[in-house]
Design a protein around this motif. Structure first.
Motif, PDB file in Angstrom:
ATOM      1  N   ILE A 360       0.832  -1.091   0.056  1.00 12.61           N
ATOM      2  CA  ILE A 360       0.193  -0.040  -0.093  1.00 12.61           C
ATOM      3  C   ILE A 360       0.787   1.220   0.078  1.00 12.61           C
ATOM      4  N   PRO A 361       0.277   2.254  -0.133  1.00 11.98           N
ATOM      5  CA  PRO A 361       1.268   3.564  -0.376  1.00 11.98           C
ATOM      6  C   PRO A 361       2.008   3.839   1.136  1.00 11.98           C
ATOM      7  N   ARG A 674     -10.281   5.526   2.729  1.00 16.95           N
ATOM      8  CA  ARG A 674      -9.498   5.413   1.418  1.00 16.95           C
ATOM      9  C   ARG A 674      -8.428   6.505   1.186  1.00 16.95           C
ATOM     10  N   GLU A 677      -5.573   6.152   3.327  1.00 13.35           N
ATOM     11  CA  GLU A 677      -4.607   4.977   2.844  1.00 13.35           C
ATOM     12  C   GLU A 677      -3.651   5.731   1.587  1.00 13.35           C
ATOM     13  N   GLU A 678      -4.270   6.596   0.794  1.00 11.95           N
ATOM     14  CA  GLU A 678      -3.607   7.205  -0.186  1.00 11.95           C
ATOM     15  C   GLU A 678      -2.560   8.104  -0.038  1.00 11.95           C
ATOM     16  N   HIS A 680      -3.580  11.366   1.524  1.00  9.73           N
ATOM     17  CA  HIS A 680      -4.488  12.375   1.513  1.00  9.73           C
ATOM     18  C   HIS A 680      -4.909  12.894   3.001  1.00  9.73           C
TER      19      HIS A 680
END
Length: 762
Positions: A360-361, A674, A677-678, A680
């Motif tokens: 994941i990032p 979400r 996780e990205e 932001h």
């Protein structure tokens, strides 16, 4: 040599005192005078040298501070400079560590602010010992500067008024002269402009005075806030000093220097800091203090069994009976009983298994001070504290519950066992394995929204399906149901009770976990232990599991008593130790389990037991003669780069992976999670607030509708009549409590793609 003085906090942002510094192997530790000032730690041979000769200086902004033992600690800046220091007592060492950590935090903060602001603003002193005084001085200096500027403006205004009045008089006299009409009109215009100029200057000076008045009024509030922060810091230092003294007293008592008073010999000592003796005990005493746990004497000891038992067990490999002692047969669970099971499934692969993601990032490196938020939340319920996503991990509590199935193979093996005692060993190992994923996971999972669900469909890969739903919001409660084609069903309903005590955070899971095996109809139940998060104030966060678990087979009466030993600074045992004994309904011991909850568990067959010598508290310990220990469970290694991915396991990395066909209420569809996780996080914080406000609004609307529907509600009934979508509340005959049990329909709805009944919660 005289006793070194304790370090003292003196005016002017300095912290001074004697410490012993390691010089070399010939001279050893030498007494030196240390001065902590402006984020720099300097030392001198004597106090007289302070004015002319500094022997060395280390910048705390880039330094690492580590504690070696009760009096020793090390300060290093990456290899170029390393100071091995020793204080005269543990209390003195704790004072220095507190001052150094605070000074380092302030130095790092000021350095970051200096990098951001460049040369436009002067740097503020990074020393944290007098951080409040430094800010106060800066504010006062700013106010003095503003006052000086306004005084200059007032002087200018006086001059403007003086010269403006003279100008007007001159112009008036000029206008009175008999001159040409054009000249008189021109002079009149000049006079009007001069008047406007005077009015404008007066307005300017009035605005400046208003600004000064406002700044002075704000200054009083700033000073009050700074005073409050200073008092809180002093209380914190006093608390840490008291804690160090208590640790010192416990250490002397443990080493036999003094006799322990009755309060320290009480077995309930381990419960004083939210580390409960039983998993379902709640911490309601607001005056509780946390002490480093004493090393409790072992309730039993194990010794190798007589060789005759090994010969007998080695020659008899037909199976494992429920009897113990010399009538027992083989104890090799995997290789004997499981290999000989004719019902073991044969591998069958009709279509390729889906490839799950392995990364994941990376977690962004955003700095946020935990104490600045948590200091105002002491004594409050954690679920009622609004938290930014900076303290979260990009998984919900429902997904964390599903992680209990990481080692589902233990239940698969248990389902094949013919002996209930053998089966109990696997169930107990599964119970311990569920904590292995928490050892480095200091992030808080997202609180699920009411009606939120999470499915974990591993039917093709692993043979099981799992469903979680948030069935209550206050108090927060989640129901979980999992079933496997291998013949077992797992269900649980967990409510978290949590308390923040300033030094640590205690999380007490309330509710039971049940596991039912279809073939034998054995029905097991147990509860979870207390999770404690340490170093909330200062230092690196770390997690401990402590308490006791009783795994009970309600059909046969078999029982396994597991004990999670709390971490102790004085203990010689391995940290995170877990021990357990499997007994039958008559209390006869059959197996011993031992290991750690973060690495592995082993079991040993008991061949004979006897009463041994008395322990340190006069209790007689049991001696078990056992066969050689065999490994029953081992933790899977973390994936590469896990430290940058919230320390997620391989299963955890896949839990939030987008999937088609899941319910609209599934945690994978939660937007704030979400976004986090990205990477932001700012957008995630805004989205999190929106969802929470939407949930509150929905609940208020539901309550209004319930009140309208019930014209005369029963006395004491709560108007919130939320009904779970996939679970129903029934009276559980095993636990005697009302539990949410899966009522079916979810997987059929997924197969049909019909989610019309799902609420809009995102």
């Amino acid at each position: 040599m005289s006793e070194p003085k304790s370090p003292t906090l003196t005016p002017g942002d300095t912290y001074k005192g004697w410490l012993f510094k390691w010089t070399n192997y010939i001279k050893g530790y030498q007494r030196r005078w240390f001065v902590l000032s402006n984020g720099l730690l300097s030392y001198y041979r004597t106090q007289a040298e302070m004015g002319h000769t500094c022997r060395g200086t280390i910048n705390l902004a880039t330094a690492n501070i580590a504690v070696e033992d009760s009096c020793n600690f090390v300060i290093s800046n990456g290899g170029a400079q390393t100071y091995h220091l020793k204080a005269s007592s543990e209390v003195e060492r704790q004072r220095w560590i507190t001052a150094l950590e605070l000074a380092k935090a302030k130095a790092v903060q000021m350095q970051a602010e200096s990098d951001d602001s460049g040369d436009d603003f002067p740097a503020v002193s990074p020393n944290s010992g007098q951080g409040g005084d430094c800010r106060n001085t800066e504010i006062q200096s700013t106010l003095r500067t503003l006052n000086s500027k306004v005084e200059d403006l007032a002087t200018c205004n006086d001059l403007i008024v003086k010269h403006g009045s003279a100008l007007q008089r001159s112009l008036s006299e000029l206008e009175g002269l008999r001159v040409a009409v054009d000249m008189g009109e021109k002079v009149k215009q000049v006079t009007e402009r001069a008047t406007l100029f005077r009015i404008t200057s007066n307005a300017m000076i009035n605005a400046c005075r208003d600004f000064l008045s406002m700044a002075q009024s704000h200054s009083k509030r700033w000073q009050k806030a700074l005073q409050t922060e200073r008092e809180q810091r002093i209380r914190l230092e006093e608390t840490l000093e008291q804690l160090a003294k208590q640790h010192n007293h416990l250490e002397r008592a443990f080493r036999g220097a003094t006799v322990l008073p009755p309060s320290f010999s009480n077995p309930a000592l381990g419960n004083k800091g939210g580390v409960s003796g039983k998993a379902d005990a709640s911490d309601e005493d607001d005056d509780n203090e946390f002490f480093d746990a004493m090393e409790e004497p072992a309730e039993f000891i194990t010794v190798p069994a007589d060789p005759k038992y090994h010969r007998r067990s080695g020659s008899n490999i037909s199976g494992i009976s429920s009897e113990t002692g010399t009538d027992d047969q083989s104890v090799n669970f995997d290789e004997l009983s499981l290999a000989s099971n004719p019902e073991s499934p044969q591998p069958l692969e009709l279509e390729p298994v889906r490839q799950r993601r392995t990364r994941i990032p990376d977690k962004p490196n955003y700095y946020l001070n935990l104490w600045s938020i948590m200091k105002n939340c002491i004594g409050k319920e954690l679920s009622k504290i609004p938290m930014p996503v900076n303290f979260n991990e990009p998984l919900s509590m429902l997904q964390r519950l599903s992680e209990d199935l990481e080692y589902y193979e233990l239940l698969d093996k248990a389902a094949k066992c013919h002996s209930s005692l053998e089966q109990m060993c696997y169930v107990a190992a599964f119970t311990v394995s569920s904590y292995s994923t928490t050892v480095h996971r200091t992030g808080k999972p997202f609180n699920p929204l009411l009606g939120e669900t999470f499915e974990l469909d591993r039917h093709r890969e692993c043979g099981y399906r799992s469903l979680c739903e948030q069935v209550s919001h206050h108090p927060p409660a989640a129901a979980h149901h999992a079933f496997s084609e291998k013949g077992w069903t797992l269900r649980q309903e967990i409510t978290l009770a949590s308390k923040f005590r300033g030094k640590y955070l205690s999380i007490m899971p309330l509710g039971s976990i049940q596991c039912i095996f279809e073939k034998s109809n054995n029905h097991y139940s147990w509860k979870k232990v207390t999770t404690t998060v340490h170093n909330i104030i200062v230092g690196k966060l770390w997690i401990d599991q402590s308490g006791e678990i009783d795994v009970v087979n309600h059909k046969t009466g078999d029982r396994c008593h597991l004990k999670f030993a709390p971490y102790s600074y004085f203990s010689r045992d391995v940290p995170r130790k877990v021990t357990g004994v499997v007994t039958d309904k008559d209390g006869k011991a059959h197996y011993v389990l031992s290991g750690t909850w973060d690495e592995k568990m082993e079991f040993s067959k008991i061949m004979q037991s006897s009463k041994g010598e008395n322990g340190t508290e006069g209790k007689q310990r049991t001696v078990y003669q056992t066969l050689k220990a065999k490994e029953i469970w081992r933790k899977n290694p973390l994936p590469e780069g896990a430290e940058n991915m919230y320390y997620f396991s391989s299963l955890a990395l896949t839990l939030n992976e987008p999937e088609e066909g899941v319910a609209p209420t599934d945690s994978r569809r939660r937007p704030d999670q979400r976004l986090m996780e990205e990477g932001h996080w700012d957008e995630a914080n805004a989205e999190k607030q929106r969802l929470e406000e939407k949930q509150r609004s929905t609940r208020r609307e539901r309550e209004r509708e319930a009140v309208k529907a019930a014209s005369s509600p029963e006395e004491g009934a709560h108007p919130d009549t939320y009904q779970s979508l996939w679970f129903e509340k029934i009276d559980d005959p095993v636990s005697g409590e009302m539990l949410h049990i899966y009522k079916g329909g979810y997987w059929e709805a997924k197969e049909q793609g019909n989610w019309d009944m799902c609420p809009d919660i995102f």
